[in-house]
Design an enzyme around this catalytic site. Structure first.
Site, PDB file in Angstrom:
ATOM      1  N   GLY A   1       0.845  -1.201   0.000  1.00  0.00           N
ATOM      2  CA  GLY A   1       0.000   0.000   0.000  1.00  0.00           C
ATOM      3  C   GLY A   1       0.874   1.241   0.000  1.00  0.00           C
ATOM      4  O   GLY A   1       0.609   2.201   0.714  1.00  0.00           O
TER       5      GLY A   1
ATOM      6  N   ASP B   1       0.935  -1.531  -4.704  1.00  0.00           N
ATOM      7  CA  ASP B   1      -0.368  -0.906  -4.411  1.00  0.00           C
ATOM      8  C   ASP B   1      -1.338  -1.405  -5.477  1.00  0.00           C
ATOM      9  O   ASP B   1      -0.978  -2.216  -6.357  1.00  0.00           O
ATOM     10  CB  ASP B   1      -0.253   0.637  -4.416  1.00  0.00           C
TER      11      ASP B   1
ATOM     12  N   ASP C   1      -3.305  -6.929  -5.416  1.00  0.00           N
ATOM     13  CA  ASP C   1      -4.251  -6.835  -4.310  1.00  0.00           C
ATOM     14  C   ASP C   1      -3.616  -7.530  -3.105  1.00  0.00           C
ATOM     15  O   ASP C   1      -3.337  -8.734  -3.157  1.00  0.00           O
ATOM     16  CB  ASP C   1      -5.561  -7.538  -4.729  1.00  0.00           C
ATOM     17  N   MET C   2      -3.400  -6.786  -2.037  1.00  0.00           N
ATOM     18  CA  MET C   2      -2.686  -7.341  -0.880  1.00  0.00           C
ATOM     19  C   MET C   2      -3.463  -8.462  -0.185  1.00  0.00           C
ATOM     20  O   MET C   2      -2.892  -9.211   0.602  1.00  0.00           O
ATOM     21  CB  MET C   2      -2.344  -6.236   0.120  1.00  0.00           C
TER      22      MET C   2
ATOM     23  N   HIS D   1      -4.761   0.297   9.723  1.00  0.00           N
ATOM     24  CA  HIS D   1      -5.843   1.059  10.405  1.00  0.00           C
ATOM     25  C   HIS D   1      -7.067   1.270   9.491  1.00  0.00           C
ATOM     26  O   HIS D   1      -8.101   1.706   9.954  1.00  0.00           O
ATOM     27  CB  HIS D   1      -5.323   2.385  10.983  1.00  0.00           C
ATOM     28  N   ASP D   2      -6.909   0.949   8.206  1.00  0.00           N
ATOM     29  CA  ASP D   2      -8.054   1.057   7.286  1.00  0.00           C
ATOM     30  C   ASP D   2      -8.978  -0.154   7.372  1.00  0.00           C
ATOM     31  O   ASP D   2     -10.027  -0.165   6.722  1.00  0.00           O
ATOM     32  CB  ASP D   2      -7.564   1.140   5.832  1.00  0.00           C
TER      33      ASP D   2
ATOM     34  N   GLU E   1       2.188   2.714  12.566  1.00  0.00           N
ATOM     35  CA  GLU E   1       0.791   3.046  12.903  1.00  0.00           C
ATOM     36  C   GLU E   1       0.750   3.646  14.307  1.00  0.00           C
ATOM     37  O   GLU E   1       1.665   3.433  15.102  1.00  0.00           O
ATOM     38  CB  GLU E   1      -0.067   1.767  12.943  1.00  0.00           C
TER      39      GLU E   1
ATOM     40  N   GLU F   1      -8.108   2.863  14.901  1.00  0.00           N
ATOM     41  CA  GLU F   1      -6.786   2.899  15.528  1.00  0.00           C
ATOM     42  C   GLU F   1      -6.783   1.871  16.650  1.00  0.00           C
ATOM     43  O   GLU F   1      -7.820   1.591  17.235  1.00  0.00           O
ATOM     44  CB  GLU F   1      -6.487   4.302  16.071  1.00  0.00           C
TER      45      GLU F   1
HETATM   46  N1  LIG Z   1      -6.333  -4.351  -1.710  1.00  0.00           N
HETATM   47  C1  LIG Z   1      -5.309  -3.510  -1.752  1.00  0.00           C
HETATM   48  N2  LIG Z   1      -4.087  -3.914  -2.168  1.00  0.00           N
HETATM   49  C2  LIG Z   1      -3.025  -3.057  -2.195  1.00  0.00           C
HETATM   50  N3  LIG Z   1      -3.098  -1.758  -1.788  1.00  0.00           N
HETATM   51  C3  LIG Z   1      -4.313  -1.306  -1.356  1.00  0.00           C
HETATM   52  C4  LIG Z   1      -5.457  -2.154  -1.329  1.00  0.00           C
HETATM   53  N4  LIG Z   1      -6.503  -1.427  -0.858  1.00  0.00           N
HETATM   54  C5  LIG Z   1      -6.044  -0.186  -0.632  1.00  0.00           C
HETATM   55  N5  LIG Z   1      -4.721  -0.093  -0.925  1.00  0.00           N
HETATM   56  C6  LIG Z   1      -3.837   1.089  -0.802  1.00  0.00           C
HETATM   57  O1  LIG Z   1      -3.557   1.330   0.559  1.00  0.00           O
HETATM   58  C7  LIG Z   1      -3.066   2.690   0.665  1.00  0.00           C
HETATM   59  C8  LIG Z   1      -3.544   3.241   1.981  1.00  0.00           C
HETATM   60  S1  LIG Z   1      -3.098   4.944   2.277  1.00  0.00           S
HETATM   61  C9  LIG Z   1      -1.441   4.805   2.871  1.00  0.00           C
HETATM   62  C10 LIG Z   1      -0.417   5.100   1.822  1.00  0.00           C
HETATM   63  C11 LIG Z   1       1.025   5.074   2.286  1.00  0.00           C
HETATM   64  N6  LIG Z   1       1.443   3.806   2.880  1.00  0.00           N
HETATM   65  C12 LIG Z   1       1.339   6.186   3.239  1.00  0.00           C
HETATM   66  O2  LIG Z   1       1.403   5.956   4.435  1.00  0.00           O
HETATM   67  O3  LIG Z   1       1.461   7.309   2.792  1.00  0.00           O
HETATM   68  C13 LIG Z   1      -3.602   3.415  -0.546  1.00  0.00           C
HETATM   69  O4  LIG Z   1      -2.552   3.837  -1.362  1.00  0.00           O
HETATM   70  C14 LIG Z   1      -4.493   2.371  -1.245  1.00  0.00           C
HETATM   71  O5  LIG Z   1      -4.519   2.498  -2.649  1.00  0.00           O
END
Ligand SMILES: Nc1ncnc2c1ncn2[C@@H]1O[C@H](CSCC[C@H]([NH3+])C(=O)O)[C@@H](O)[C@H]1O
Length: 349
Positions: free
Chosen positions: A195, A218, A238-239, A256-257, A285, A317
């Site tokens: 991600g 990502d 896709d993770m 946290h998502d 996190e 969180e």
């Molecule tokens: N299924 C998935 N597989 C891979 N990445 C994902 C998936 N779902 C969401 N994301 C990515 O998860 C990220 C969360 S936002 C965090 C972005 C980065 N790590 C930072 O801290 O700045 C976003 O870029 C999404 O596109």
């Protein structure tokens, strides 16, 4: 309670309630300052800048600009300093430098995201989410018709706003990670940023630890527009399905998502991606500490938690106890938590 104690509390409440009544004014003023470029112009001026010159430089109506500046000086965003016996001027502060558009410590893109209509609208349906009989879909989806990631895919302008916002936090948090616990990256020859968005975090890590080969992972449409860089490979996927192999998996502001079950799925995919003997997962996190009442950064963690409720399906969180639970359920028996100078901590499992 003594009478004076009750009176004091009443007096405090009288002030505090107005801060809630006009709570939005603060972010609105700061958004206005960013859009006008006020912090940028004052910083470049180099000495206390008189209102008249600021108004000319920004092509602003002086009396309204004066009111905006009066608000921000009161809130200690700018300082007012004498230029001579008759005039005062505005100067920068560490806080105003965080409002400069491309400043080193800029958080301006984050404020622009938080104050955007798309991001603000979900806050209006928080109560519907909390009710026992409430919505099963996230406030973000109620407000915008799609969950966050589908919406971001369908709206490239919003995705850019989002990437810029997380990117500015990523720069500061990765810097704090490099300074606060560089040893976490010892012996790591390849690192997959799960991600990783547009690759901001990974590019800084690879620069600080040049022996690391970086993989920015990502969703396909995200890496398709990520900047290309010699030392970093962009991989789309896709993770929840599969994560590219590396010595270590790095997850910043990912788990946290998602709810516990989803986190366990992601972490199990991370385990499959790393070597059994020396592999590790590095999680950046917030780790909430429930009994620390006066901890201001701790309260930022609680605000972040509210944001997760507003913007994600099931994100939240977590406290140390909750982190321990998801890590153990994913098969990680040992982990350490390293505090850094940020809202987040670095959890190494
Ligand atoms: N299924 C998935 N597989 C891979 N990445 C994902 C998936 N779902 C969401 N994301 C990515 O998860 C990220 C969360 S936002 C965090 C972005 C980065 N790590 C930072 O801290 O700045 C976003 O870029 C999404 O596109």
């Amino acid at each position: 309670m003594e009478v004076s104690g009750i009176e004091e509390e009443e007096a405090r409440a009288e002030v505090d309630i107005w801060n809630y009544v006009f709570g939005y004014a603060k972010i609105a003023v700061v958004k206005c300052a960013i859009e006008l470029g006020i912090a940028d112009v004052i910083e470049n001026y180099g000495s206390p800048m008189p209102l008249s010159e600021l108004a000319t430089a920004l092509r602003c109506e002086p009396s309204r600009l004066h009111r905006i500046m009066r608000f921000m000086v009161h809130d200690r965003i700018f300082k007012q300093e004498p230029i001579n016996q008759h005039t005062v001027g505005f100067s920068s502060t560490p806080l105003s430098r965080r409002l400069i558009k491309d400043g080193e410590k800029s958080m301006a893109p984050f404020i622009l995201l938080e104050s955007s209509p798309t991001w603000l609208a979900p806050w209006h349906s928080l109560s519907a989410r909390v009710l026992e009989t409430g919505n099963n879909i996230s406030p973000f989806e109620v407000a915008n018709g799609k969950d966050l990631w589908s919406y971001a895919e369908a709206n490239p302008d919003f995705r850019e706003l989002f990437n810029n916002a997380t990117g500015c936090d990523a720069r500061l948090t990765v810097q704090a990670t490099i300074e606060g616990c560089p040893e976490v990256f010892d012996g790591v020859e390849s690192l997959v940023d799960v991600g990783g968005g547009n690759g901001t975090a990974l590019s800084l890590l690879v620069k600080a630890f040049p022996w690391i080969r970086g993989i920015n992972f990502d969703l396909p449409h995200v890496v398709a527009v990520a900047p290309k860089s010699g030392s970093i490979e962009n991989v789309g996927g896709d993770m929840f399905m599969s994560i590219p192999n590396a010595d270590a998996a790095f997850l910043m502001w990912i788990l946290h998502d998602w709810d516990d079950e989803e986190c366990i799925k992601i972490l199990k995919k991370c385990r499959e991606a790393i070597p059994e003997d020396k592999g590790k997962v590095i999680i950046v996190e917030a780790a909430l500490e429930e009994d620390k009442e006066d901890d201001e950064l701790g309260f930022v963690g609680l605000m972040l938690d509210m944001a997760m409720m507003a913007h994600t399906d099931k994100g939240k969180e977590r406290t140390l106890k909750e982190w321990s639970y998801v890590l153990r359920q994913s098969g990680f028996t040992r982990f350490t938590v390293n505090p850094i100078r940020a809202v987040q901590s670095v959890i190494e499992a």
